[in-house]
Structure formats: structure tokens, C-alpha cells
Scaffold this active site. Structure first.
Site, mmCIF file in Angstrom:
data_model
loop_
_atom_site.group_PDB
_atom_site.id
_atom_site.type_symbol
_atom_site.label_atom_id
_atom_site.label_comp_id
_atom_site.label_asym_id
_atom_site.label_seq_id
_atom_site.Cartn_x
_atom_site.Cartn_y
_atom_site.Cartn_z
ATOM 1 N N GLU A 149 24.820 -16.645 39.130
ATOM 2 C CA GLU A 149 24.839 -18.100 39.289
ATOM 3 C C GLU A 149 23.907 -18.701 38.240
ATOM 4 O OE1 GLU A 149 25.664 -19.702 43.580
ATOM 5 O OE2 GLU A 149 23.984 -18.305 43.691
ATOM 6 N N ASP B 101 26.848 -11.416 42.448
ATOM 7 C CA ASP B 101 26.717 -12.801 41.969
ATOM 8 C C ASP B 101 25.989 -12.965 40.649
ATOM 9 O OD1 ASP B 101 27.793 -13.910 44.271
ATOM 10 O OD2 ASP B 101 25.872 -14.280 45.218
ATOM 11 N N GLU C 212 29.505 -8.840 47.909
ATOM 12 C CA GLU C 212 29.515 -9.861 46.851
ATOM 13 C C GLU C 212 28.536 -9.466 45.760
ATOM 14 O OE1 GLU C 212 28.435 -14.608 46.683
ATOM 15 O OE2 GLU C 212 29.499 -13.869 48.453
#
Length: 289
Positions: free
Chosen positions: A98, A96, A94
């Protein structure tokens, strides 16, 4: 993937300039996610009942992914807008972005992380040098066999290097889809969960446009097809020219390394490599390289 294989894949590519409805599925939110303006704009909504989210129809194995986002304005405390690449399963990879909301006038926190084989905890957090709610800004992930580079308006903020030779796992075998969601995380998102979501400001909304992927797209047979340029911003005629090969071997030159160091010295507010609690237990091996 050898150079000869890559050249064959580049030669067999196709252009697929498209709109959000051709590239993405709104996967949850019961109508709170909307595709508008003839497929050129996507909005996600959040209220007290539910957030919303979407995912790409394609899976990618390496690529340069660009998306323009405009984040929840005003009092966004408690909300999180997540924008990330991810594979599936307990040993998933993953990458990311955010965006952690805040009370009116206080800065957003940009939270980044990299998971390999299901292991994350590689957080770096930044303040942005602009208000991300006033206008659209481009957030990019460059993922090739040697680097994962996070960029904001083409400014590199983080470079996670392939150090497999030193025993550190690197995402390179699992195809990933692009996901995004807007959700309530007031148990942790704003000031460690001390500031809760003020639902009197709901519904909250984040907006997306300008998606572009120069990528190796995994086809139905499971093989990656490289050189495809797709998205709402893909220019006609791109793709088969071989230009997509540039990102495949791209690294930060000295100028971009200096810009990244400038961002990190002025705007980074958390680094897992220097967290006193982590340092006491022994930091991950890549921190000392």
C-alpha cells in the site's frame, strides 16, 4: 506439492501473453478506471465522489507477480494506492503493498503486510529511495511454498518465511487474485490522519503497465496449472521451458540478503516486531526467529 506433480504441471502449461483487458476487470469506480494504449496501460482515478479499482481474472496459487506503477503525483495526501494479492472470506490470506500519499515534496510511505487465516498486523513500512511519482517502477511479489518476498525494482525489501514447523501459519492453500485500488483514506493514511485530502487537486490518478505473472494459475476445475507466463510483458516462448520452476524454489542468496538488510537499515520506518506498544504485549513468534 511434490516435485513430480510440479513437473507434470510445468509440462502441461501454456503461454498466454496478453493485455490488461485480457488479464483484468475494472471492478468499480464508474468509469474512473481505464484501460488504454491497446491494453498496455491501465489508469485508476479518484475524485470526491469515488475511487476505482481492478482485479485479475485469474486466481494464483504461488507465483512471481510483477507490475510497474507510477503513483499519484504532487499533493497526494490522504490517498492510498493499494496493490495486493488476496483470497476471500473471513479466514483470508493477503499479501499487501500500500502506497500512502503525502503533501507535495514529502515522501510516500510504502506499507507492507501479510495476512494468514484472517490475521494480519504484520506491518512493515518503508520510505522509497526514489520519487515513485516521476516514473514507473516495478513492484514484485514472489510467493512460493517457502517464502513471500517483497521487491522494488528487483531489490528485496522484506522476506516472510514459512515457519509452519514452529506453529506459524503461512499462506499456501488459498488461491489469491491480484487487486489494486485508488481510494481516499484521509482518516489515517497521511501522518496518522492529521493531513486531509485536498480535493482542489482532484482528480488523482495512478498508472499501471508491465504486468507479468509467472505463476500457478487455478483452472476452472480448481487445479493449479504451473509454468504459465502471462501478462503485458510476457515474452513469446516463455512458459513451457520450465524456467517458471526457478521462482518456485527461489530464496534470497547472500548478496540479496545483504541488499535487503541495507534497505531495512536505511529505509524502514516501522516494523511490527520492534513497535514498543507491541513489544509490551509480546511480539508475534516469528519476530524472534
Amino acid at each position: 506439492m511434490g516435485a513430480s506433480v510440479l513437473s507434470i504441471l510445468l509440462a502441461s502449461c501454456a503461454l498466454a501473453a496478453a493485455s490488461f483487458d485480457k488479464e483484468f476487470d475494472v471492478t468499480w469506480g464508474d468509469g474512473r478506471g481505464k484501460i488504454l494504449n491497446n491494453g498496455q496501460l491501465l489508469t485508476l482515478g479518484l475524485d470526491k465522489v469515488s475511487g476505482s479499482g481492478f482485479q485479475s481474472k485469474h486466481e494464483y496459487l504461488f507465483g512471481k507477480i510483477d507490475m510497474q506503477l507510477k503513483l499519484v503525483p504532487g499533493n497526494s495526501a490522504g490517498t492510498v494506492t493499494a496493490y495486493y494479492l488476496s483470497s476471500q472470506g473471513p479466514t483470508h490470506d493477503e499479501i499487501d503493498f500500500e502506497f500512502l500519499g503525502n503533501v507535495t515534496g514529502e515522501p510516500y510511505t510504502l506499507h507492507t503486510n501479510v495476512f494468514t487465516q484472517g490475521q494480519g498486523q504484520r506491518e512493515q513500512q518503508f520510505r522509497l529511495w526514489f520519487d515513485p511519482t516521476n516514473d514507473f517502477h516495478t513492484y514484485s511479489i514472489l510467493w512460493n511454498p517457502k517464502h513471500i518476498i517483497f521487491m522494488v525494482d528487483d531489490m528485496p525489501i522484506r522476506d516472510f518465511k514459512n515457519l509452519e514447523g514452529k506453529g506459524i501459519a503461512f499462506p499456501k492453500n488459498q488461491p489469491m487474485r491480484l487487486y489494486s485500488s485508488l481510494w481516499n483514506a484521509d482518516d489515517w493514511a497521511t501522518q496518522g490522519g492529521r493531513v486531509k485530502t485536498d480535493w482542489s487537486h482532484a482528480p488523482f490518478s495512478a498508472s499501471y503497465r508491465g504486468f507479468k505473472a509467472d505463476a500457478c494459475v487455478v483452472t476452472a476445475g480448481g487445479r493449479p496449472r504451473c509454468g504459465a507466463s502471462m501478462g503485458t510483458e510476457a515474452a513469446p516462448g516463455t512458459g513451457a521451458s520450465g524456467a517458471a520452476g526457478e521462482w518456485y524454489n527461489q530464496e534470497l542468496d547472500l548478496t540479496l540478503q545483504q541488499r535487503m538488510r541495507w534497505v531495512q537499515s536505511n529505509y524502514m520506518i516501522y516494523n511490527y516486531c520492534t513497535d514498543p506498544k507491541r513489544v509490551a504485549k509480546g511480539v508475534p513468534a516469528e519476530c524472534s526467529m
